[in-house]
Design a protein around this motif. Sequence first.
Motif, short mmCIF file in Angstrom:
data_model
loop_
_atom_site.label_atom_id
_atom_site.label_comp_id
_atom_site.label_asym_id
_atom_site.label_seq_id
_atom_site.Cartn_x
_atom_site.Cartn_y
_atom_site.Cartn_z
N LEU A 9 33.97 -109.47 47.04
CA LEU A 9 34.59 -110.41 47.97
C LEU A 9 34.84 -111.77 47.32
CD1 LEU A 9 32.64 -109.58 51.26
CD2 LEU A 9 35.03 -109.03 50.71
N THR A 10 33.93 -112.17 46.44
CA THR A 10 34.08 -113.43 45.71
C THR A 10 35.30 -113.38 44.80
OG1 THR A 10 31.69 -113.75 45.80
CG2 THR A 10 32.89 -115.10 44.22
N ILE A 11 35.58 -112.23 44.27
CA ILE A 11 36.76 -112.05 43.41
C ILE A 11 38.04 -112.04 44.25
CG2 ILE A 11 37.96 -110.46 41.86
CD1 ILE A 11 35.09 -109.47 41.00
N ALA A 46 36.41 -115.58 38.37
CA ALA A 46 35.53 -115.60 37.19
C ALA A 46 34.06 -115.46 37.57
CB ALA A 46 35.75 -116.89 36.40
N LEU A 47 33.61 -116.22 38.57
CA LEU A 47 32.21 -116.14 38.97
C LEU A 47 31.89 -114.80 39.62
CD1 LEU A 47 31.55 -119.74 40.34
CD2 LEU A 47 30.78 -118.76 38.17
N GLY A 48 32.83 -114.27 40.40
CA GLY A 48 32.61 -112.96 41.01
C GLY A 48 32.49 -111.87 39.96
N GLN A 63 20.08 -113.49 37.91
CA GLN A 63 21.12 -114.38 37.41
C GLN A 63 22.46 -114.07 38.07
OE1 GLN A 63 18.86 -112.87 35.52
NE2 GLN A 63 18.13 -114.23 33.91
N GLY A 64 22.73 -112.80 38.29
CA GLY A 64 23.96 -112.42 38.98
C GLY A 64 24.00 -112.96 40.39
N ALA A 69 25.89 -117.12 44.25
CA ALA A 69 25.46 -118.17 45.18
C ALA A 69 26.13 -119.51 44.84
CB ALA A 69 23.95 -118.31 45.15
N ILE A 70 26.30 -119.79 43.57
CA ILE A 70 26.93 -121.06 43.17
C ILE A 70 28.29 -121.21 43.83
CG2 ILE A 70 28.06 -122.23 41.22
CD1 ILE A 70 25.69 -121.22 39.49
N TYR A 71 29.11 -120.17 43.77
CA TYR A 71 30.46 -120.26 44.35
C TYR A 71 30.39 -120.52 45.85
CZ TYR A 71 35.20 -119.21 45.69
OH TYR A 71 36.46 -119.30 46.22
N TRP A 72 29.60 -119.74 46.57
CA TRP A 72 29.58 -119.85 48.03
C TRP A 72 28.88 -121.11 48.50
CZ3 TRP A 72 33.14 -117.40 50.37
CH2 TRP A 72 33.65 -116.24 49.80
N LEU A 73 27.86 -121.57 47.80
CA LEU A 73 27.22 -122.83 48.18
C LEU A 73 28.16 -124.01 47.95
CD1 LEU A 73 23.62 -122.23 46.79
CD2 LEU A 73 24.33 -122.34 49.20
#
Length: 85
Positions: A9-11, A46-48, A63-64, A69-73
Motif C-alpha cells: 500500500l505504501t508503494i 522507495a520506502l515501501g 527495520q522493515g 512507519a517513517i513514511y506513514w508517521l
Amino acid sequence: MLASVVALLTIVLPFAADWNATHLYNPQWSGHAKFHSAHTMALGGALGLLGLVWLWRPGRFVQGLWVLAIYWLKQASALLFPGLR
C-alpha cells in the motif's frame, strides 16, 4: 503478512492518490506543488519497496517495520502544519 500489505500500500497509494487531474496533472498547481507531489510518490515507492525487502530478509523485519512507519508517521505529521487540515 499484514506488514507486507502495508508495504504494498505504501508503494501504490501515493501514486493512486496523486497521479491524476486533481494533483499531478492539475494546471492550477505550480511546478513547486507538483514537485512535492512527485516527491511524495517517489518517497512512498522507495520506502515501501525497501520496507518490503527488509520484511522478508532474515534479521531485518523490525527495520522493515521502521522504514514503513517513517513514511506513514511523516504523512500524519502534516496535520500539525497550519492550513493543511
